[in-house]
Design a protein around this motif. Structure first.
Motif, mmCIF file in Angstrom:
data_model
loop_
_atom_site.group_PDB
_atom_site.id
_atom_site.type_symbol
_atom_site.label_atom_id
_atom_site.label_comp_id
_atom_site.label_asym_id
_atom_site.label_seq_id
_atom_site.Cartn_x
_atom_site.Cartn_y
_atom_site.Cartn_z
ATOM 1 N N ALA A 2 0.831 -1.213 0.000
ATOM 2 C CA ALA A 2 0.000 0.000 0.000
ATOM 3 C C ALA A 2 0.864 1.261 0.000
ATOM 4 O O ALA A 2 1.953 1.288 0.584
ATOM 5 C CB ALA A 2 -0.915 -0.003 1.216
ATOM 6 N N GLU A 3 0.362 2.258 -0.670
ATOM 7 C CA GLU A 3 1.059 3.548 -0.668
ATOM 8 C C GLU A 3 1.135 4.112 0.744
ATOM 9 O O GLU A 3 0.178 3.985 1.532
ATOM 10 C CB GLU A 3 0.294 4.555 -1.534
ATOM 11 N N ALA A 4 2.227 4.776 1.048
ATOM 12 C CA ALA A 4 2.364 5.411 2.358
ATOM 13 C C ALA A 4 1.339 6.539 2.479
ATOM 14 O O ALA A 4 1.028 7.232 1.500
ATOM 15 C CB ALA A 4 3.770 5.961 2.535
ATOM 16 N N ILE A 5 0.827 6.712 3.691
ATOM 17 C CA ILE A 5 -0.173 7.763 3.928
ATOM 18 C C ILE A 5 0.396 9.136 3.575
ATOM 19 O O ILE A 5 -0.300 9.978 2.997
ATOM 20 C CB ILE A 5 -0.661 7.719 5.388
ATOM 21 N N GLY A 6 1.660 9.352 3.894
ATOM 22 C CA GLY A 6 2.291 10.635 3.578
ATOM 23 C C GLY A 6 2.313 10.925 2.093
ATOM 24 O O GLY A 6 2.146 12.076 1.667
ATOM 25 N N VAL A 7 2.505 9.883 1.291
ATOM 26 C CA VAL A 7 2.514 10.046 -0.169
ATOM 27 C C VAL A 7 1.118 10.412 -0.660
ATOM 28 O O VAL A 7 0.946 11.307 -1.498
ATOM 29 C CB VAL A 7 3.001 8.752 -0.851
ATOM 30 N N ILE A 8 0.110 9.698 -0.131
ATOM 31 C CA ILE A 8 -1.275 9.985 -0.519
ATOM 32 C C ILE A 8 -1.654 11.409 -0.117
ATOM 33 O O ILE A 8 -2.282 12.150 -0.887
ATOM 34 C CB ILE A 8 -2.231 8.967 0.129
ATOM 35 N N ASP A 30 -9.588 2.329 0.626
ATOM 36 C CA ASP A 30 -8.511 2.285 1.636
ATOM 37 C C ASP A 30 -9.117 2.557 3.013
ATOM 38 O O ASP A 30 -9.668 3.622 3.261
ATOM 39 C CB ASP A 30 -7.443 3.332 1.309
ATOM 40 N N GLU A 31 -9.019 1.578 3.897
ATOM 41 C CA GLU A 31 -9.672 1.660 5.206
ATOM 42 C C GLU A 31 -8.820 2.337 6.269
ATOM 43 O O GLU A 31 -9.289 2.545 7.395
ATOM 44 C CB GLU A 31 -10.033 0.242 5.694
ATOM 45 N N ARG A 32 -7.608 2.673 5.946
ATOM 46 C CA ARG A 32 -6.732 3.260 6.965
ATOM 47 C C ARG A 32 -7.270 4.626 7.424
ATOM 48 O O ARG A 32 -7.692 5.446 6.598
ATOM 49 C CB ARG A 32 -5.310 3.411 6.432
ATOM 50 N N ALA A 33 -7.253 4.847 8.732
ATOM 51 C CA ALA A 33 -7.799 6.090 9.296
ATOM 52 C C ALA A 33 -7.088 7.317 8.751
ATOM 53 O O ALA A 33 -7.719 8.349 8.479
ATOM 54 C CB ALA A 33 -7.708 6.056 10.819
ATOM 55 N N ARG A 36 -8.380 7.994 5.272
ATOM 56 C CA ARG A 36 -9.743 8.535 5.345
ATOM 57 C C ARG A 36 -9.723 10.015 5.744
ATOM 58 O O ARG A 36 -10.484 10.832 5.208
ATOM 59 C CB ARG A 36 -10.572 7.734 6.351
ATOM 60 N N ALA A 37 -8.834 10.357 6.698
ATOM 61 C CA ALA A 37 -8.744 11.745 7.157
ATOM 62 C C ALA A 37 -8.247 12.656 6.037
ATOM 63 O O ALA A 37 -8.757 13.770 5.849
ATOM 64 C CB ALA A 37 -7.810 11.837 8.365
ATOM 65 N N VAL A 38 -7.249 12.185 5.281
ATOM 66 C CA VAL A 38 -6.697 12.981 4.182
ATOM 67 C C VAL A 38 -7.747 13.179 3.087
ATOM 68 O O VAL A 38 -7.898 14.280 2.538
ATOM 69 C CB VAL A 38 -5.438 12.290 3.616
#
Length: 253
Positions: A2-8, A30-33, A36-38
């Motif tokens: 999965a792509e890193a949250i920072g990249v997204i 993408d279920e990661r919190a 979702r916040a971004v």
């Protein structure tokens, strides 16, 4: 992987408005919190943009109503109330397909936003005209007549002749072009709002220059208006050459 949250996050923050819906779709599963916040932040940004587009479309009510006129000009002035400095009038003809966002009554905008919009308006307007009435002229013929003179000068300085004027509240004497006075027009017409921004930025810049010549009055911060520090300086030092003598009789002989 999965792509890193920072990249997204960087992708969504850097994306143009038109690119956001595709990104929302891309990361919808993408279920990661953090993701979702971004995405939610991006949705809020898109919603704010759409709300601003809707507001600006409403600002074109008069421009649409009088669309048969080729060159609609918004007129506004800044500086009727100050104790010092000129009154400045702006005249702006915007293109028919004008899509400049955030235009509003200049008093409702931050200085930074006014400066940004000034540059955009000056670049994209069909024509911009400015008019000035000096403190001496204001004292000679009164502020209302001096304001009318500045407005006529602004119209005369347009490189494209208007065939309709949308004015903020007033009807300008000695002008043969059809006029539509609009109460609080700087918040109701995109053309008048643009004129108010151009006039405000122009006058504010002038007052900053005057501050360098007459620093004791604080013109850079008060722009010639009757702030207490300005009044105190007026009582202490007396008037300078840009004070309106007819406005300061309570503070200076």
């Amino acid at each position: 992987m999965a792509e890193a949250i920072g990249v997204i996050k960087a992708k969504i923050q850097a994306a143009a408005i038109g690119e956001l819906p595709a990104l929302f779709l891309q990361y919808a599963q993408d279920e990661r919190a953090g993701v979702r916040a971004v995405v939610e932040q991006g949705r809020k940004r898109l919603a704010a943009y759409e709300k601003e587009v809707e507001r600006c479309e409403a600002l074109k009510k008069y421009e649409r109503e009088y669309a048969a006129y080729a060159h609609i000009c918004g007129i506004d002035e800044v500086g009727r109330g100050p104790l010092a400095g000129p009154v400045v009038a702006g005249a702006v003809i915007l293109p028919k397909d004008c899509d400049i966002l955030y235009i509003n009554d200049s008093k409702k905008l931050s200085e930074k936003k006014r400066e940004e919009l000034y540059d955009v308006i000056m670049e994209r307007a069909v024509a911009v005209g400015l008019g000035y009435s000096t403190p001496e002229r204001i004292d000679e013929i009164n502020i209302l007549q001096a304001t009318y003179e500045a407005m006529r000068e602004a119209i005369a300085n347009l490189t494209t002749a208007p065939d309709l004027l949308l004015n903020d509240a007033v009807t300008i004497p000695q002008v043969s072009i059809r006029q539509i006075p609009i109460i609080k027009g700087d918040a109701k017409s995109i053309s008048i709002g643009a004129a108010s921004i151009v006039a405000k930025v122009t006058r504010d810049r002038l007052m900053v220059q005057y501050d360098g010549i007459y620093p004791e009055y604080g013109f850079a911060s008060n722009k010639g208006y009757g702030a207490q520090a300005h009044i105190d300086a007026l009582k202490k030092y007396g008037p300078c050459p840009i004070h309106r003598r007819s406005f300061i009789t309570h503070f200076s002989q």
